[in-house]
Design a protein around this motif. Structure first.
Motif, PDB file in Angstrom:
ATOM      1  N   LYS A 157       0.826  -1.208   0.000  1.00  0.00           N
ATOM      2  CA  LYS A 157       0.000   0.000   0.000  1.00  0.00           C
ATOM      3  C   LYS A 157       0.860   1.259   0.000  1.00  0.00           C
ATOM      4  CE  LYS A 157      -4.128  -1.934   2.204  1.00  0.00           C
ATOM      5  NZ  LYS A 157      -5.036  -1.882   3.373  1.00  0.00           N
ATOM      6  N   GLU A 158       1.936   1.257   0.805  1.00  0.00           N
ATOM      7  CA  GLU A 158       2.819   2.424   0.865  1.00  0.00           C
ATOM      8  C   GLU A 158       3.509   2.654  -0.473  1.00  0.00           C
ATOM      9  OE1 GLU A 158       5.486   1.739   4.082  1.00  0.00           O
ATOM     10  OE2 GLU A 158       4.056   2.381   5.623  1.00  0.00           O
ATOM     11  N   LYS A 161       1.112   3.925  -3.176  1.00  0.00           N
ATOM     12  CA  LYS A 161       0.748   5.320  -2.941  1.00  0.00           C
ATOM     13  C   LYS A 161       1.882   6.254  -3.336  1.00  0.00           C
ATOM     14  CE  LYS A 161      -0.931   8.461   0.654  1.00  0.00           C
ATOM     15  NZ  LYS A 161      -1.326   8.597   2.082  1.00  0.00           N
ATOM     16  N   LYS A 162       3.105   5.916  -2.890  1.00  0.00           N
ATOM     17  CA  LYS A 162       4.262   6.761  -3.188  1.00  0.00           C
ATOM     18  C   LYS A 162       4.549   6.815  -4.677  1.00  0.00           C
ATOM     19  CE  LYS A 162       6.647   6.145   1.238  1.00  0.00           C
ATOM     20  NZ  LYS A 162       7.851   5.577   1.897  1.00  0.00           N
ATOM     21  N   SER A 164       2.545   6.091  -7.139  1.00  0.00           N
ATOM     22  CA  SER A 164       1.457   6.729  -7.873  1.00  0.00           C
ATOM     23  C   SER A 164       1.661   8.236  -7.917  1.00  0.00           C
ATOM     24  CB  SER A 164       0.123   6.394  -7.204  1.00  0.00           C
ATOM     25  OG  SER A 164      -0.932   7.049  -7.863  1.00  0.00           O
ATOM     26  N   ASN A 265       5.152  -0.396  -9.340  1.00  0.00           N
ATOM     27  CA  ASN A 265       5.473   0.130  -8.023  1.00  0.00           C
ATOM     28  C   ASN A 265       6.957  -0.013  -7.790  1.00  0.00           C
ATOM     29  OD1 ASN A 265       5.994  -2.589  -6.865  1.00  0.00           O
ATOM     30  ND2 ASN A 265       3.802  -2.848  -7.213  1.00  0.00           N
TER      31      ASN A 265
END
Length: 299
Positions: A157-158, A161-162, A164, A265
């Motif tokens: 998830k981290e 998010k980063k 993205s 990612n």
């Protein structure tokens, strides 16, 4: 839970997070924890009857054995036997296997210590040794696997998010250079009669194919590629004066000015170029270098 689903989980990419500082912290914390658990759980009379050392010294030894066994599994063995490719392609299954191996080694070290300092080992020593080791692993395996999965979920998830947010910034900063004046350099290949006449502004990327490289370029909106007898390391070295031309993988050198899009990612980051059907990978150990390249003004 089906076999296919389990296989899918254990083959999921997982970051290899182990390094000396982290390993020392893990070894120290777990060593102290094992020492405290033994102080609280082991009966004084049991120690007096069965062991040659006092309870405080015995508990300290248990903590030290745990400390050194962790360093052996997480630091020494990977340095000797783990190749960069293995760490680069680390998975959930490999992480779980490493933890199970760690539990076994901790159990073996501590049981060996127990046998060595026992006053009079009784009964079937080998059976007791195996049972104790199996018991330690059985107790530790469930929380260990749960920790791996929770950590995987949080990291995923981290990272998503980063990256993205980074993708949005990156795409807004990509510069198209169609109107720039050509800057052509000559690169001597391993063949004496062959020279690469490379237009820096039209250069997209180069891909290693053994002792050859495939050089992709774009001229007047059309992508072309041609093989040359030259190593990717030599090619990168010749272009070292251009900060916007970097290595993103051991097999790729790219011109970040001509990137068209990015996906993925931080564990599986890929870039693409307009007119090229396949994507170019960014390896985990090159990801930070790739990001830093975009901090240079006027890339």
């Amino acid at each position: 839970m089906s076999r296919h689903y389990i296989a899918k989980i254990i083959h999921k990419p997982y970051p290899y997070l182990f390094h000396l500082k982290r390993n020392l912290i893990i070894a120290f914390v777990l060593g102290i924890l094992i020492c405290i658990v033994n102080v609280l759980a082991v009966d004084q009379n049991y120690v007096d009857i069965n062991f040659v050392f006092s309870k405080p010294f015995l508990c300290t030894l248990a903590g030290l054995m745990t400390f050194f066994s962790i360093l052996l599994v997480l630091e020494v063995i990977p340095r000797i036997f783990f190749k960069p490719d293995l760490k680069e392609n680390w998975t959930v299954g490999k992480e779980c296997l490493l933890i199970v191996s760690l539990l076994f080694v901790i159990a073996i070290f501590n049981n060996t210590l127990s046998l060595m300092i026992s006053k009079e080992p009784s009964g079937n020593v080998l059976l007791h040794f195996l049972n104790s080791s199996f018991y330690v692993v059985l107790l530790g395996i469930a929380p260990a696997f749960l920790l791996v999965w929770l950590n995987y979920t949080i990291l995923l998830k981290e990272n998503l998010k980063k990256v993205s947010l980074y993708n949005e910034q990156l795409e807004s900063r990509i510069i198209h250079n169609e109107n720039e004046i050509s800057e052509i350099i000559s690169i001597q290949t391993s063949n004496k009669n062959e020279v690469i006449e490379l237009d820096i502004n039209g250069f997209l990327f180069a891909k290693s194919e053994g002792n050859y490289i495939d050089v992709y370029t774009k001229t007047l909106g059309k992508v072309k590629w041609k093989p040359y007898r030259l190593t990717i390391q030599k090619f990168e070295e010749v272009l070292g004066d251009y900060p916007f031309i970097i290595s993103t993988h051991r097999s790729y050198v790219v011109n970040i000015r001509n990137i068209n899009a990015t996906t993925g990612n931080a564990r599986n980051y890929r870039i693409s170029f307009e007119g090229v059907p396949h994507e170019v990978p960014v390896s985990r150990n090159k990801f930070q270098t790739f990001k830093d390249a975009f901090t240079i003004k006027k890339v």
